[in-house]
Design a protein around this motif. Sequence first.
Motif, short mmCIF file in Angstrom:
data_model
loop_
_atom_site.label_atom_id
_atom_site.label_comp_id
_atom_site.label_asym_id
_atom_site.label_seq_id
_atom_site.Cartn_x
_atom_site.Cartn_y
_atom_site.Cartn_z
N ASN A 33 0.86 -1.19 0.00
CA ASN A 33 0.00 0.00 0.00
C ASN A 33 0.89 1.24 0.00
O ASN A 33 1.58 1.52 0.97
N THR A 34 0.88 1.98 -1.10
CA THR A 34 1.90 3.01 -1.33
C THR A 34 1.43 4.42 -0.99
O THR A 34 0.24 4.71 -0.96
N CYS A 35 2.42 5.30 -0.83
CA CYS A 35 2.18 6.73 -0.62
C CYS A 35 2.98 7.46 -1.70
O CYS A 35 4.10 7.07 -2.01
N ALA A 36 2.41 8.51 -2.28
CA ALA A 36 3.10 9.20 -3.38
C ALA A 36 3.53 10.60 -2.99
O ALA A 36 3.96 11.37 -3.83
N ILE A 37 3.45 10.92 -1.69
CA ILE A 37 3.61 12.31 -1.30
C ILE A 37 5.01 12.83 -1.60
O ILE A 37 5.19 13.97 -1.99
N ARG A 38 6.01 11.97 -1.42
CA ARG A 38 7.38 12.35 -1.81
C ARG A 38 7.99 11.24 -2.66
O ARG A 38 7.56 10.09 -2.59
#
Length: 430
Positions: A33-38
């Motif tokens: 489950n990924t985060c794209a904020i940085r």
Amino acid sequence: MNESDSHRMGEALARAGWEPTPAAEQADLVLVNTCAIREKAEDKLYSALGRYRLLKTQRGTKIGVAGCVAQQEKERLLRRAPFVDFVLGPDHLDKVPELVRKGGVETAFLETEQYLFPQADPESSRGNATAFVTAMKGCDNVCSFCVVPYTRGREVSRPYAEIVREVASLVAVGVREATLIGQNVNAYAGGCDFAELIRRVAAVPGLLRIRFTTSHPMDLSEALVRCFREVPQLMPHFHLPVQHGADTVLQRMRRKYTIAEYERRIAALPAEIALTSDIICGFPGETDDEHRQNLEFLRRTDYDNLFSFVYSPRPHTGAILKLEEWGEVPREIAIRRLEEVQSLQMARTLKRHRDRVGDTVEVLVEESGFGRSRENWTVHFSGDAQPGDLVNVRVESASLVALRGVQLGVTGSAPRVDPPRKRRLSVVPA
Ligand code: SAM
Ligand code: SF4
């Protein structure tokens, strides 16, 4: 948000017969489950996928990618990592069991009217003192550094009755603190405003603490400030990201407020509130003078804690399109500025913590010997209190990251909860 989405997907998979395993090496399915904020978050995804690829070859493990990088990359992700079985965006958490079966890509945004918020299964929070409760999703702002509007879509608020019902069901299994979450949670509009939502949630019997995150300074209403004074369950902690201390940078960031406005708004908050913030260093075109203004602002604003980041160019965003015009800040300069911001705050956070040595703080116990103060500080203590208990702890020492102390007494104990519900089966002759 990411953590909460992971829970919802875990619950949907549990309903389809899956159970969690502590090690990826034993799994039949690995869901990242990924985060794209940085940018780093994407690098982390691709290096993790490299590791899981081996599992696929060795034991046929299925691999899925969810979250904001999935939303951003869509089919591109399958081209770059063709061994991935399925890709799903944050609007489709409930569909995960279906995608495990048939594979593919599910990233279309749903229309506001069609969107149904996934309901938390309270059983998975049994025994936990705290839980996240989704209040809204998406964001209608267009801050020029931020990818969220492109990965999470338009703002949609969850109807307040659903939220209150979910909180009540969590309290029934022992949860004592609810954190209302949303990218721009104080812009909530699900049948009432955010201040009213807090009052409705506070009326749930047995709920001891309410927190919320994250808020935009422009949506800070007087009614919300009154809640801090009038709703005893609302904890005195407020995360209100400023992003930068220079008006010219705020303007390029499209934050819609000036520093004077931000300062006016926080001046109205009760004095005991622990105020925390986010800061971005090295935003395109940031000059030495703007950085100096940032430090000056941070020196006069007594933040309890700060989350600071080096600017990371994100696809589709306003700032990346202007990168050439505004000028990229060389990485070593951005890092040096970040270190200056961090050392300023670290000294202050350490002092705030040390000033509490000898005091008594109220702690909600999350695990044996560990909990959080009203301000959301981490507290380690010796004593026999159980998760869900509210205890007084005398602080004996403090570090940058935590307080340490001794339990004095239990002021409120965990409610008695029914044992886990057994699955009921009916065999009918035919
Ligand atoms: N909605 C919140 C607000 O408006 O303050 C922010 C939510 S964002 C998910 C969390 C934090 O990540 C932001 O406050 C910002 O400091 C940081 N952030 C977002 N985009 C970034 C970028 N491109 N580079 C560095 N930091 C970033
Ligand atoms: Fe991103 Fe927050 Fe700005 Fe929305 S308000 S675009 S989530 S930084």
